[in-house]
Design an enzyme around this catalytic site. Structure first.
Site, PDB file in Angstrom:
ATOM      1  N   ARG A   1       0.639  -1.598  -0.377  1.00 62.61           N
ATOM      2  CA  ARG A   1      -0.304  -0.160   0.420  1.00 62.61           C
ATOM      3  C   ARG A   1       1.327   1.203   0.187  1.00 62.61           C
ATOM      4  O   ARG A   1       0.501   2.204   0.431  1.00 62.61           O
ATOM      5  CB  ARG A   1      -1.284   0.010   1.062  1.00 62.61           C
ATOM      6  CG  ARG A   1      -2.482  -0.823   1.105  1.00 62.61           C
ATOM      7  CD  ARG A   1      -2.963  -0.594   2.035  1.00 62.61           C
ATOM      8  NE  ARG A   1      -3.915  -1.620   1.497  1.00 62.61           N
ATOM      9  CZ  ARG A   1      -4.057  -3.162   2.714  1.00 62.61           C
ATOM     10  NH1 ARG A   1      -3.074  -2.806   3.107  1.00 62.61           N
ATOM     11  NH2 ARG A   1      -4.788  -3.719   2.984  1.00 62.61           N
TER      12      ARG A   1
ATOM     13  N   LYS B   1       2.871  11.726 -11.018  1.00 62.74           N
ATOM     14  CA  LYS B   1       1.865  11.389 -11.514  1.00 62.74           C
ATOM     15  C   LYS B   1       3.262   9.755 -11.972  1.00 62.74           C
ATOM     16  O   LYS B   1       3.901   9.473 -12.764  1.00 62.74           O
ATOM     17  CB  LYS B   1       2.124  11.448 -12.993  1.00 62.74           C
ATOM     18  CG  LYS B   1       0.763  12.410 -12.410  1.00 62.74           C
ATOM     19  CD  LYS B   1       0.244  12.944 -13.844  1.00 62.74           C
ATOM     20  CE  LYS B   1      -1.102  14.145 -14.269  1.00 62.74           C
ATOM     21  NZ  LYS B   1      -1.231  15.146 -15.117  1.00 62.74           N
TER      22      LYS B   1
ATOM     23  N   GLU C   1       9.677  18.874 -24.518  1.00 57.67           N
ATOM     24  CA  GLU C   1       8.876  19.175 -23.560  1.00 57.67           C
ATOM     25  C   GLU C   1       9.880  20.730 -22.627  1.00 57.67           C
ATOM     26  O   GLU C   1       8.784  22.009 -21.723  1.00 57.67           O
ATOM     27  CB  GLU C   1       9.185  18.607 -22.260  1.00 57.67           C
ATOM     28  CG  GLU C   1       8.207  16.611 -22.565  1.00 57.67           C
ATOM     29  CD  GLU C   1       6.562  16.795 -22.165  1.00 57.67           C
ATOM     30  OE1 GLU C   1       6.680  18.372 -21.335  1.00 57.67           O
ATOM     31  OE2 GLU C   1       6.142  16.142 -22.578  1.00 57.67           O
TER      32      GLU C   1
ATOM     33  N   LYS D   1       7.666  23.678 -13.404  1.00 60.29           N
ATOM     34  CA  LYS D   1       7.223  22.349 -12.816  1.00 60.29           C
ATOM     35  C   LYS D   1       6.685  22.251 -11.981  1.00 60.29           C
ATOM     36  O   LYS D   1       5.349  21.987 -10.745  1.00 60.29           O
ATOM     37  CB  LYS D   1       7.426  20.726 -13.649  1.00 60.29           C
ATOM     38  CG  LYS D   1       6.503  19.267 -12.749  1.00 60.29           C
ATOM     39  CD  LYS D   1       6.629  18.944 -14.282  1.00 60.29           C
ATOM     40  CE  LYS D   1       5.512  17.552 -13.560  1.00 60.29           C
ATOM     41  NZ  LYS D   1       5.519  16.101 -14.567  1.00 60.29           N
TER      42      LYS D   1
ATOM     43  N   GLU E   1      -4.545  17.338 -10.511  1.00 57.72           N
ATOM     44  CA  GLU E   1      -4.971  18.275 -11.874  1.00 57.72           C
ATOM     45  C   GLU E   1      -6.534  18.696 -11.469  1.00 57.72           C
ATOM     46  O   GLU E   1      -7.164  18.251 -12.022  1.00 57.72           O
ATOM     47  CB  GLU E   1      -4.656  17.252 -12.315  1.00 57.72           C
ATOM     48  CG  GLU E   1      -4.579  17.900 -13.925  1.00 57.72           C
ATOM     49  CD  GLU E   1      -4.113  17.081 -14.902  1.00 57.72           C
ATOM     50  OE1 GLU E   1      -2.913  16.360 -15.103  1.00 57.72           O
ATOM     51  OE2 GLU E   1      -4.313  16.608 -15.682  1.00 57.72           O
TER      52      GLU E   1
ATOM     53  N   ARG F   1      -2.535  22.533 -12.813  1.00 59.95           N
ATOM     54  CA  ARG F   1      -1.672  21.453 -13.298  1.00 59.95           C
ATOM     55  C   ARG F   1      -2.219  21.304 -14.612  1.00 59.95           C
ATOM     56  O   ARG F   1      -1.313  20.549 -15.446  1.00 59.95           O
ATOM     57  CB  ARG F   1      -2.057  20.549 -12.597  1.00 59.95           C
ATOM     58  CG  ARG F   1      -1.169  19.733 -12.505  1.00 59.95           C
ATOM     59  CD  ARG F   1      -0.754  18.320 -11.723  1.00 59.95           C
ATOM     60  NE  ARG F   1       0.671  17.207 -12.455  1.00 59.95           N
ATOM     61  CZ  ARG F   1       1.341  16.066 -11.520  1.00 59.95           C
ATOM     62  NH1 ARG F   1       1.302  16.520  -9.761  1.00 59.95           N
ATOM     63  NH2 ARG F   1       1.931  15.639 -12.736  1.00 59.95           N
TER      64      ARG F   1
ATOM     65  N   ASN G   1      -0.887  19.571 -19.653  1.00 63.20           N
ATOM     66  CA  ASN G   1      -0.705  18.848 -21.208  1.00 63.20           C
ATOM     67  C   ASN G   1      -0.736  19.723 -22.104  1.00 63.20           C
ATOM     68  O   ASN G   1      -1.807  18.885 -22.645  1.00 63.20           O
ATOM     69  CB  ASN G   1      -2.194  18.139 -20.156  1.00 63.20           C
ATOM     70  CG  ASN G   1      -1.922  17.167 -18.853  1.00 63.20           C
ATOM     71  OD1 ASN G   1      -0.824  17.045 -18.772  1.00 63.20           O
ATOM     72  ND2 ASN G   1      -3.505  17.449 -18.997  1.00 63.20           N
TER      73      ASN G   1
ATOM     74  N   HIS H   1      -0.426  17.767 -25.111  1.00 63.31           N
ATOM     75  CA  HIS H   1      -0.268  16.365 -25.510  1.00 63.31           C
ATOM     76  C   HIS H   1      -1.941  15.475 -25.580  1.00 63.31           C
ATOM     77  O   HIS H   1      -2.120  14.588 -25.671  1.00 63.31           O
ATOM     78  CB  HIS H   1       0.051  15.868 -23.318  1.00 63.31           C
ATOM     79  CG  HIS H   1       0.909  16.278 -23.021  1.00 63.31           C
ATOM     80  ND1 HIS H   1       1.922  17.422 -22.892  1.00 63.31           N
ATOM     81  CD2 HIS H   1       1.853  14.801 -22.132  1.00 63.31           C
ATOM     82  CE1 HIS H   1       2.927  17.391 -23.047  1.00 63.31           C
ATOM     83  NE2 HIS H   1       3.134  15.528 -22.148  1.00 63.31           N
TER      84      HIS H   1
ATOM     85  N   HIS I   1      -1.189  12.184 -27.077  1.00 64.59           N
ATOM     86  CA  HIS I   1      -1.302  11.050 -26.729  1.00 64.59           C
ATOM     87  C   HIS I   1      -1.926  10.592 -28.164  1.00 64.59           C
ATOM     88  O   HIS I   1      -2.606   9.570 -28.838  1.00 64.59           O
ATOM     89  CB  HIS I   1      -2.456  10.720 -25.557  1.00 64.59           C
ATOM     90  CG  HIS I   1      -1.957  11.643 -24.621  1.00 64.59           C
ATOM     91  ND1 HIS I   1      -2.106  11.623 -22.983  1.00 64.59           N
ATOM     92  CD2 HIS I   1      -0.066  11.431 -24.188  1.00 64.59           C
ATOM     93  CE1 HIS I   1      -0.744  11.592 -22.298  1.00 64.59           C
ATOM     94  NE2 HIS I   1      -0.144  11.396 -23.098  1.00 64.59           N
TER      95      HIS I   1
ATOM     96  N   HIS J   1       7.200  10.277 -28.000  1.00 66.75           N
ATOM     97  CA  HIS J   1       6.021  11.474 -26.794  1.00 66.75           C
ATOM     98  C   HIS J   1       6.683  12.394 -27.291  1.00 66.75           C
ATOM     99  O   HIS J   1       5.877  13.107 -27.420  1.00 66.75           O
ATOM    100  CB  HIS J   1       5.669  10.869 -25.658  1.00 66.75           C
ATOM    101  CG  HIS J   1       5.469  11.698 -24.417  1.00 66.75           C
ATOM    102  ND1 HIS J   1       3.950  11.759 -24.413  1.00 66.75           N
ATOM    103  CD2 HIS J   1       6.024  12.844 -23.871  1.00 66.75           C
ATOM    104  CE1 HIS J   1       3.321  12.640 -23.358  1.00 66.75           C
ATOM    105  NE2 HIS J   1       4.798  13.122 -23.084  1.00 66.75           N
TER     106      HIS J   1
END
Ligand code: GLY
Length: 382
Positions: free
Chosen positions: A131, A153, A195, A239, A249, A253, A257, A260, A264, A277
């Site tokens: 956990r 993330k 990026e 960042k 997010e 935040r 993206n 993206h 994506h 990417h």
């Protein structure tokens, strides 16, 4: 060991604050920095599982393990095949198998030594083992240094979509050793530059202007020490600033993206292999820039985003030898369909991050299908 220059950027997340440490040669300090006398991030004597891929482990595994062992940790490792196609639950099971065989406990830790794929998977394996145990990120690609290693993330891909399975799990430390970029393939370096350009567009006008002033952005060996330092420091600070304001997010935040949404879609439609990417994000930024021009928005800040801003962004992307056009072998209809299955869709509406001016961005779900189709068609032509 000789003293080394380092920059520390704090990610100020309540209860979960941590440092990003940027230090050429810092890899050899991994153990000592985790063991930090008086205030260890991971207590010496604990078990540490290093996760890497064969290429990175061959280059840097021994140095990382020696540094950890000499600092008093019991070190084991797990090597996973390289590449986005291995970012799966099956790989997480392999990490957990090694964790089980070595009896990793709640006080143990995992270290991600690699690019974004290794970082995301190690973070998720650590988030879910018992956990949640500690994770330390040691990114070895520029893309992971400026984005994936920070912000917590973590996760893997589902066969139907990228990063659909995951958890937020902040690292105890992000250790960036820019010297390891010397061995990074040039195409991977450029992917990271995509990026960096993103931060210039959405957050940091001085970074954007510094990139414009650079003679070359396409090759690590042609980038000065000062420029690389600026790229890393500004990107990590951007960042850290954004993530500190909005960890999960719920708001700002989402601007990270930028590029993206379409990016994506391109990655998934080309099977996560043909276009990497960073390249997909580069194309996605061109599309987002053109959508913002097409919407002809009222200025939202001091500046505005117009055709000349879109051209300046495109010039930077070209300087990094990144693609600016949509691949011709995927249909516009397929892209539009893929946009609708993106995890950022809310109530069936595609959410776009658009630039408001160079250095600012905002999120909107008010872009019509028709505008997107028109811009996608145009982005194939130029
Ligand atoms: N890569 C986007 C984020 O961390 O939010």
């Amino acid at each position: 060991m000789t003293a080394l220059t380092k920059t520390t950027i704090r990610v100020n997340i309540p209860q979960d604050a941590y440092d990003i440490r940027i230090a050429p040669g810092g890899l050899d300090y991994l153990g000592p920095w985790l063991a930090a006398e008086g205030n260890p991030l991971i207590k010496p004597g604990q078990k540490v599982l290093v996760v890497s891929n064969p290429v990175v482990f061959e280059l840097y595994g021994e140095r990382a393990i020696t540094s950890l062992t000499q600092a008093g940790y019991q070190v084991c490792h797990c090597i996973l095949p390289a590449g986005e196609s291995y970012k799966t639950l099956a790989s997480i099971e392999k990490i957990h198998d090694v964790a089980y065989e070595n009896r990793l406990e709640r006080s143990s830790a995992m270290v991600a030594l690699g690019g974004g794929v290794i970082g995301d998977m190690t973070g998720f394996a650590a988030a879910t083992w018992l956990r949640g145990i500690a994770v330390v990120q040691v990114p070895t690609s520029l893309l992971a240094m400026v984005d994936a290693s920070m912000g917590g993330k973590t996760g893997v891909n589902h066969p139907r979509g990228k990063n659909l399975i995951g958890a937020f799990h902040q690292p105890k430390l992000v250790l960036i050793d820019p010297k390891v970029l010397e061995t990074l393939p040039v195409r991977e370096f450029r992917a990271g530059v995509a990026e960096v350009i993103k931060y210039g567009v959405i957050w940091d006008l001085p970074l954007f202007e510094r990139l414009e002033a650079a003679e070359r952005l396409d090759d690590f060996t042609q980038v000065s020490h000062e420029l690389l330092q600026t790229m890393l420091n500004h990107s990590c600070q951007a960042k850290a600033d954004v993530v500190s304001q909005d960890v999960r997010e719920a708001g700002i935040r989402a601007i990270l993206n930028y590029g993206h949404t379409v990016g994506h879609a391109i990655e998934s439609l080309t099977g996560y292999s043909e276009i990497n990417h960073g390249e997909a994000v580069a194309i996605g930024m061109v599309v987002a820039g053109e959508i913002a021009v097409a919407l002809n928005l009222e200025p939202v800040t001091d500046g505005t985003w117009d055709e000349s801003a879109a051209q300046r962004q495109k010039a930077l992307i070209e300087k990094a030898q990144l693609p600016t056009r949509l691949p011709t072998d995927i249909s516009i209809d397929d892209i539009l369909r893929a946009l609708k299955s993106d995890k950022k869709v809310q109530s069936g509406r595609v959410r776009f991050v658009l630039p408001g001016s160079i250095g600012t961005a905002f999120v909107t779900d008010q872009v019509s299908n028709e505008s997107v189709r028109r811009v996608l068609n145009a982005c194939r032509a130029f």
